[in-house]
Motif scaffolding. Sequence first.
Motif, PDB file in Angstrom:
ATOM      1  N   TYR A   1       0.824  -1.200   0.000  1.00 50.92           N
ATOM      2  CA  TYR A   1       0.000   0.000   0.000  1.00 50.92           C
ATOM      3  C   TYR A   1       0.861   1.253   0.000  1.00 50.92           C
ATOM      4  O   TYR A   1       2.008   1.250   0.447  1.00 50.92           O
ATOM      5  CB  TYR A   1      -0.929   0.031   1.223  1.00 50.92           C
ATOM      6  N   ARG A   2       0.286   2.300  -0.548  1.00 51.92           N
ATOM      7  CA  ARG A   2       0.832   3.656  -0.453  1.00 51.92           C
ATOM      8  C   ARG A   2      -0.366   4.591  -0.378  1.00 51.92           C
ATOM      9  O   ARG A   2      -1.198   4.627  -1.288  1.00 51.92           O
ATOM     10  CB  ARG A   2       1.712   4.006  -1.653  1.00 51.92           C
ATOM     11  N   VAL A   3      -0.485   5.329   0.712  1.00 52.58           N
ATOM     12  CA  VAL A   3      -1.620   6.226   0.940  1.00 52.58           C
ATOM     13  C   VAL A   3      -1.082   7.585   1.367  1.00 52.58           C
ATOM     14  O   VAL A   3       0.109   7.748   1.649  1.00 52.58           O
ATOM     15  CB  VAL A   3      -2.575   5.661   2.014  1.00 52.58           C
TER      16      VAL A   3
ATOM     17  N   SER B   1       3.803   4.316   3.134  1.00 54.69           N
ATOM     18  CA  SER B   1       3.814   3.074   2.374  1.00 54.69           C
ATOM     19  C   SER B   1       4.278   1.919   3.232  1.00 54.69           C
ATOM     20  O   SER B   1       4.914   2.109   4.276  1.00 54.69           O
ATOM     21  CB  SER B   1       4.710   3.204   1.134  1.00 54.69           C
ATOM     22  N   GLY B   2       3.979   0.715   2.801  1.00 53.12           N
ATOM     23  CA  GLY B   2       4.375  -0.488   3.526  1.00 53.12           C
ATOM     24  C   GLY B   2       3.805  -1.725   2.875  1.00 53.12           C
ATOM     25  O   GLY B   2       3.163  -1.666   1.819  1.00 53.12           O
TER      26      GLY B   2
ATOM     27  N   ASP C   1       7.337   0.698  -7.645  1.00 51.56           N
ATOM     28  CA  ASP C   1       7.794   0.767  -6.253  1.00 51.56           C
ATOM     29  C   ASP C   1       6.920   1.732  -5.460  1.00 51.56           C
ATOM     30  O   ASP C   1       6.587   2.816  -5.920  1.00 51.56           O
ATOM     31  CB  ASP C   1       9.248   1.244  -6.234  1.00 51.56           C
ATOM     32  N   ASN C   2       6.545   1.323  -4.240  1.00 49.55           N
ATOM     33  CA  ASN C   2       5.689   2.154  -3.403  1.00 49.55           C
ATOM     34  C   ASN C   2       6.468   3.171  -2.594  1.00 49.55           C
ATOM     35  O   ASN C   2       5.908   3.873  -1.771  1.00 49.55           O
ATOM     36  CB  ASN C   2       4.874   1.272  -2.448  1.00 49.55           C
TER      37      ASN C   2
ATOM     38  N   ASN D   1       2.821   9.862  -5.565  1.00 47.69           N
ATOM     39  CA  ASN D   1       2.720   8.642  -6.362  1.00 47.69           C
ATOM     40  C   ASN D   1       3.986   7.797  -6.328  1.00 47.69           C
ATOM     41  O   ASN D   1       3.977   6.649  -6.788  1.00 47.69           O
ATOM     42  CB  ASN D   1       2.383   8.979  -7.812  1.00 47.69           C
ATOM     43  N   GLY D   2       5.085   8.370  -5.823  1.00 51.56           N
ATOM     44  CA  GLY D   2       6.332   7.620  -5.765  1.00 51.56           C
ATOM     45  C   GLY D   2       7.099   7.626  -7.068  1.00 51.56           C
ATOM     46  O   GLY D   2       7.880   6.721  -7.325  1.00 51.56           O
ATOM     47  N   GLY D   3       6.905   8.644  -7.930  1.00 53.93           N
ATOM     48  CA  GLY D   3       7.570   8.692  -9.221  1.00 53.93           C
ATOM     49  C   GLY D   3       8.701   9.689  -9.273  1.00 53.93           C
ATOM     50  O   GLY D   3       9.076  10.316  -8.282  1.00 53.93           O
TER      51      GLY D   3
END
Length: 555
Positions: free
Chosen positions: A115-117, A126-127, A146-147, A218-220
């Motif tokens: 998850y990533r919130v 994330s985790g 990748d989160n 978003n982790g980008g």
Amino acid sequence: MTAAVRRPPGAVAARSGAVAGLLLLLVALLLAPAIPASAHAVLVSSSPAASAVVPEAPAQVVITFSEGVRKVPGKVRVIAPDGSRADRGEPTFQGAEVTIPVDPSGARGTYLVSYRVISADSHPVSGAFTYSVGAPSEPPTDTGSDNRANPVTENAVKVAKYVGYVGLLLLVGPALVLAALWPRRLSRRGPARLAWTGLGVLAAATLAELWLQVPYTNGGGLFDVTGAGLGGVLGSAYGSTHLVRLGLLAAAAFLLRPLFAGPVGRTDGIILAVLGGAALFTWPLAGHAAASPAPAVSVVVDAVHLGGMAVWLGGLVMLAVFLLRRADERELDAILPIWSRWAALAVAALLLAGTVQGLIEVASPKALVDTTYGRLLLAKIVLFALVVGVAAYSRALVRRRVAAGRPGSMRRAVVAELAITAVVLGLSATLVQTTPARTAAADVAGAPAGYFSTTLSSPIYSLQVELDPAETGNNSLHLYAYTKDNRPLPVQEWKVTAALPSAGIEPITVPLLPLSDNHATGEVNLPARGDWQLRLTVRTSDIDQATVTATVPIK
């Protein structure tokens, strides 16, 4: 005195522009969603529970956080034992609870939930964890993105916030001095240019923060921005407060023009002060303060803290760059005592607001030394004490009525203040992106507090190593592999051993679970205190492999 306050020809247009900016502010406020009182959410429970073995496949997975969270599209996933997606449809977000529908006819084996919130203070969380149906099997690998946030993006966010602070003080300082302290005989062109530069820098930094928030959540990478992602940010509380800031800056710009041309009337000055005060609140409303246990208090003290900083440092810039160079001794003899009182009030506001802010965000003396946030705050306090000492020297020169006759000494003291506070601003920009100590130190779901993090380099990769809680007993290990230019690096095989030679403990193999191409995690039990030696081998292809080592102090 009345004749000196003539309205410039553009006064009507200035007020019209200010009204237009205020209308933009009103629209942004009406569109702004309500923001709950929470910050840096952490996972507290799940159903099925982490590592649990259930007899039948569930129809849904429920994960519960310590605070309310928002969705990051495509970042909540359930991976079946064969590596396929087991989740069906979009997850449902209701406050702190996230419900993920899954295939109830799923195969036996181990499932991976990643998850990533987004927590209420706009920071991503994330985790991942696993559960098994029937019996455990080899954990699957999440082949999705990748989160974890891109480190380049994370650093760019900090830089944008730092630049925004600089723009704020470059705008506030000239505006304040021109309105109340500027000698009539001196040209206003230089300070006006500095203020316009500050306004432009602040507006650019605000736009950059809006842009960067998309890849940050978003982790980008820096340019992983889509229309939908940008729309989501603009529709959030974070986006709304930044739009409000831009609207206030636009309104203020119309009133600043006549101020830079000459003295302005009292009404225009009051409107400008109101716009500036309102703009200060957009920083805490988009950060930790709005999500603290006492949001009303935190927002106010954060705005006071920021305002005190802008007045003090902005005034120092005006002294160093203009007044101490251009004003004569008679003018400085009148200006410096007034400025000294203003600076003392600004510093007092900083101290008071910082103390209240620290009590709320740190919560306990232990968290002050045991968390990254607490240690950064301690460093900021030490530097602030140093700069207050320099400021006291400047104030002593003013009180002895020698500052006007010794502008060189005064200027050197002011430059020293600015140099130290530049570092303080950098710490502030880092603090607003760091998990508050009250959250980092919280014992959520029985997890002890503590953390070890380092980055190791080899000829073929850069490896970020995180061990939590870095204490005796069970520890969680996270590994992230990157190329030399900080891009995620796919890994084919991970190997890790942990040894404590001083206690005669031979290398212990750490079983690892790949969560994505460049991210793996594992659990290891470290039975004794001491400097443990981690040996980490990463193979990125059939022939490319390198081993790095790290020494981890275990308490």
